[in-house]
Scaffold this active site. Sequence first.
Site, PDB file in Angstrom:
ATOM      1  N   LYS A  55      38.871  29.521  68.592  1.00 22.34           N
ATOM      2  CA  LYS A  55      39.293  28.179  68.170  1.00 22.34           C
ATOM      3  C   LYS A  55      38.131  27.186  68.325  1.00 22.34           C
ATOM      4  O   LYS A  55      37.896  26.352  67.454  1.00 22.34           O
ATOM      5  CB  LYS A  55      40.515  27.729  68.982  1.00 22.34           C
ATOM      6  CG  LYS A  55      41.782  28.461  68.562  1.00 22.34           C
ATOM      7  CD  LYS A  55      42.922  28.328  69.557  1.00 22.34           C
ATOM      8  CE  LYS A  55      44.083  29.251  69.168  1.00 22.34           C
ATOM      9  NZ  LYS A  55      45.127  29.356  70.180  1.00 22.34           N
ATOM     10  N   GLN A  99      46.500  26.889  76.022  1.00 23.63           N
ATOM     11  CA  GLN A  99      46.600  28.286  75.583  1.00 23.63           C
ATOM     12  C   GLN A  99      47.752  28.985  76.311  1.00 23.63           C
ATOM     13  O   GLN A  99      47.875  28.913  77.517  1.00 23.63           O
ATOM     14  CB  GLN A  99      45.268  29.016  75.848  1.00 23.63           C
ATOM     15  CG  GLN A  99      45.240  30.443  75.360  1.00 23.63           C
ATOM     16  CD  GLN A  99      45.396  30.572  73.842  1.00 23.63           C
ATOM     17  OE1 GLN A  99      44.845  29.789  73.077  1.00 23.63           O
ATOM     18  NE2 GLN A  99      46.163  31.560  73.398  1.00 23.63           N
ATOM     19  N   ASP A 122      49.189  21.337  68.510  1.00 24.10           N
ATOM     20  CA  ASP A 122      49.681  22.721  68.475  1.00 24.10           C
ATOM     21  C   ASP A 122      51.208  22.744  68.296  1.00 24.10           C
ATOM     22  O   ASP A 122      51.817  23.808  68.200  1.00 24.10           O
ATOM     23  CB  ASP A 122      49.276  23.422  69.790  1.00 24.10           C
ATOM     24  CG  ASP A 122      49.243  24.936  69.669  1.00 24.10           C
ATOM     25  OD1 ASP A 122      49.065  25.439  68.545  1.00 24.10           O
ATOM     26  OD2 ASP A 122      49.404  25.613  70.700  1.00 24.10           O
TER      27      ASP A 122
END
Length: 282
Positions: A55, A99, A122
């Site tokens: 990413k 994450q 996200d």
Amino acid sequence: MTQARLMDGTALARRTVEETARKAAALTERTGSAPCLATVLVGEDPASVTYVRMKQNRCRKAGIESRHVALPSATTTAELVGVLRELSADPGVHGILLQHPVGDHIDERAAFEAIAPEKDVDGVTFASFATMSFGLPGFVSCTPGGIVRLLDEYGVDPSGKRAVVVGRSAILGKPVGMLLLARDATVTYCHSRTRDLSAAVREADIVVAAVGRPRLIRGQDIKPGAVVVDAGYNPGNVGDVDFDSAVERASLITPVPGGVGPMTIATLLEQTVEAAARQLGA
Ligand code: NAP
């Protein structure tokens, strides 16, 4: 029946990232500040380390800065919440990615909720889930958002269609079903307690597999002409759909790899630039 057409996520992701890079450059030029994504990783799970690095690399290529916070696996919920609140309050950070997974000893929901909704690129907070469910402006979960973009790209209008989502996780199954519902599909969720999965899949005009079980969905259960989206990613580059048999019956199908996967990062980058534009008032 002819073979299904492939939905090429790699190509669409490339175009999406190119467009995002153009927007990032224009934003940096206009405001003097580059969009910035903060990535937060707890522990050293090798797959998570790889995902985060990937990413960050993609961010760099798209002209998005990234700031990485690596926390030891012994980090407590309170410490993680503290870090996420600081990043939420930091005007130099426009998007935040925590994450997943963070470790069983951490209350992941409490951590997600410490992310300011305007930086939730996200799409993991309750606030994002609500806007997604109501079809209102906000950030979508990245994999579901990428799936809907693929459907749009290939001219699949979910309105009035019967969509069967196999899997109901908070990051994938549930939100993709809500996005399809917001587009007027008739949505059925299947999960580990579903009694007759085959029967449900056989009814579907659109199948979304989001399970994490290699080749669980078999071609014989795909309605001829159905659209098949395989979000599964299992060891050996194997999806949740038995591709070889499903491709004989579907009209459109995503390959694994090269289907849904690339669209996830593309959506993350796109939403980071969008978040930066809103926060910088540009
Ligand atoms: P997850 O949190 O483990 O959820 C799996 C879901 O599948 C659960 O809802 C579970 O039901 C259901 N399930 C399990 N076994 C089943 C069965 N035999 N029949 C029907 N449903 C069953 O997984 P996830 O995080 O959503 O990920 C799912 C897959 O997508 C994985 O392969 C993952 O690697 C992949 N993925 C890909 C991307 C990408 O960018 N391409 C992103 C995220 C995830 P219960 O709720 O009843 O337990």
